[in-house]
Scaffold this active site. Structure first.
Site, PDB file in Angstrom:
ATOM      1  CB  THR A 113      -0.928   0.035   1.243  1.00  0.00           C
ATOM      2  OG1 THR A 113      -1.690   1.250   1.222  1.00  0.00           O
ATOM      3  CG2 THR A 113      -0.167  -0.015   2.553  1.00  0.00           C
ATOM      4  CG  ASN A 152      -3.349   5.119   3.339  1.00  0.00           C
ATOM      5  OD1 ASN A 152      -2.891   5.527   4.403  1.00  0.00           O
ATOM      6  ND2 ASN A 152      -4.594   5.357   2.959  1.00  0.00           N
ATOM      7  CG  ASP A 163      -9.059  -1.837  -2.847  1.00  0.00           C
ATOM      8  OD1 ASP A 163      -7.867  -1.645  -3.113  1.00  0.00           O
ATOM      9  OD2 ASP A 163      -9.999  -1.219  -3.389  1.00  0.00           O
ATOM     10  CG  PHE A 194      -6.108   7.557   6.241  1.00  0.00           C
ATOM     11  CD1 PHE A 194      -6.665   7.033   5.088  1.00  0.00           C
ATOM     12  CD2 PHE A 194      -6.017   6.735   7.362  1.00  0.00           C
ATOM     13  CE1 PHE A 194      -7.119   5.724   5.042  1.00  0.00           C
ATOM     14  CE2 PHE A 194      -6.463   5.418   7.323  1.00  0.00           C
ATOM     15  CZ  PHE A 194      -7.017   4.918   6.155  1.00  0.00           C
ATOM     16  N   GLY A 195      -7.850  10.194   4.726  1.00  0.00           N
ATOM     17  CA  GLY A 195      -8.962   9.992   3.805  1.00  0.00           C
ATOM     18  C   GLY A 195     -10.231  10.722   4.226  1.00  0.00           C
ATOM     19  CG  PHE A 196     -13.745   9.923   2.386  1.00  0.00           C
ATOM     20  CD1 PHE A 196     -14.072  11.133   1.795  1.00  0.00           C
ATOM     21  CD2 PHE A 196     -13.413   8.859   1.568  1.00  0.00           C
ATOM     22  CE1 PHE A 196     -14.074  11.283   0.409  1.00  0.00           C
ATOM     23  CE2 PHE A 196     -13.406   8.991   0.182  1.00  0.00           C
ATOM     24  CZ  PHE A 196     -13.736  10.206  -0.391  1.00  0.00           C
ATOM     25  CG  ASP A 197     -10.438   8.563   9.140  1.00  0.00           C
ATOM     26  OD1 ASP A 197     -11.310   7.732   8.846  1.00  0.00           O
ATOM     27  OD2 ASP A 197      -9.285   8.238   9.451  1.00  0.00           O
ATOM     28  N   GLY A 229      -1.213   5.615   6.619  1.00  0.00           N
ATOM     29  CA  GLY A 229      -2.279   5.533   7.631  1.00  0.00           C
ATOM     30  C   GLY A 229      -2.775   4.100   7.771  1.00  0.00           C
ATOM     31  CD  GLU A 273      -0.216   3.123 -12.557  1.00  0.00           C
ATOM     32  OE1 GLU A 273      -1.260   3.476 -12.007  1.00  0.00           O
ATOM     33  OE2 GLU A 273       0.841   3.784 -12.527  1.00  0.00           O
TER      34      GLU A 273
END
Ligand code: IMP
Length: 206
Positions: free
Chosen positions: A8, A10, A72, A147-150, A12, A37
């Site tokens: 990952t 990420n 994911d 992180f993200g939508f937290d 977080g 990729e």
């Protein structure tokens, strides 16, 4: 200690996986695949995406005997028929948290859930586990943690027999990781993996 490479970008997510798995004897290391990729199949099922990422990143394991994990996740909003779901990363990058809230303006149904699928390749077997965390979208973004939508997600209270978990209306970004873990889709998916590992016959083969 068994090494689990977590593919990952990420950090977080890595922090959360370490928190969950290291007390149980797994050393979690971040695997960043450089120069290649890793593609995501166009589909609305997180498990298909997770299995595909696992397959693609297998060749990049530093030691073929080590375990490999991918995970994911996505935010699924009821009033938007599950959007952004598997497109969550793209929507976060383009619209951001405030853009998501704008999409929801005037919508009274603010129910949403985070879903996570964790996939682990261990000794030739693939283990898959899902976790869900239900909640609502906040009226405005709040908090610096996570992180993200937290900053725009408030988890529903969870009432067990003798204990109630609540953030008292605070978002995931307002609370410590140890509080988020009481609700977290990721934590549930990781706990599910550990349960599968203790009953190997439950593994689905790759
Ligand atoms: P992916 O699993 O990295 O593809 O995550 C999809 C998107 O959902 C990313 O933009 C993440 O930031 C976001 N996301 C995944 N899990 C969480 C979470 O626990 N909190 C907030 N956002 C999350």
């Amino acid at each position: 200690m068994r090494t689990v490479w977590f593919m990952t970008g990420n950090v977080g997510k890595v922090r959360e996986a370490k928190h969950a798995l290291e007390p149980l004897g797994f050393e979690v290391k971040q695997l960043v695949v450089e120069g290649v990729e890793i593609s995501e199949p166009q589909c609305d099922d997180l498990e298909v995406v997770a299995r595909s990422k696992l397959e693609q990143s297998q060749a990049h394991l530093p030691h073929p005997d080590d375990a490999l994990m991918v995970e994911d996740a996505g935010l699924f909003v009821d009033a938007l028929d599950g959007f952004p779901g598997v497109y969550s990363a793209y929507v976060l990058k383009t619209l951001g948290c405030n853009g998501m809230l704008k999409l929801m303006e005037g919508n009274n149904n603010r129910n949403a859930e985070f879903q996570a699928v964790a996939a682990l390749l261990l000794d030739g077997d693939v283990f898959i586990s899902r976790g869900v965390c239900q909640g609502v979208l906040a009226a405005k973004a709040s908090g610096e943690a996570g992180f993200g939508f937290d900053p725009i997600f408030v988890p529903n209270d969870i009432e067990n027999e003798d204990i109630t978990h609540t953030t008292n209306g605070l978002t995931f970004a307002d609370v410590d990781l140890s509080v988020k873990e009481n609700f977290s889709h990721r934590r549930k998916a990781l706990d599910g993996l550990l349960e599968l590992l203790s009953t190997p016959e439950a593994a689905s083969s790759s």
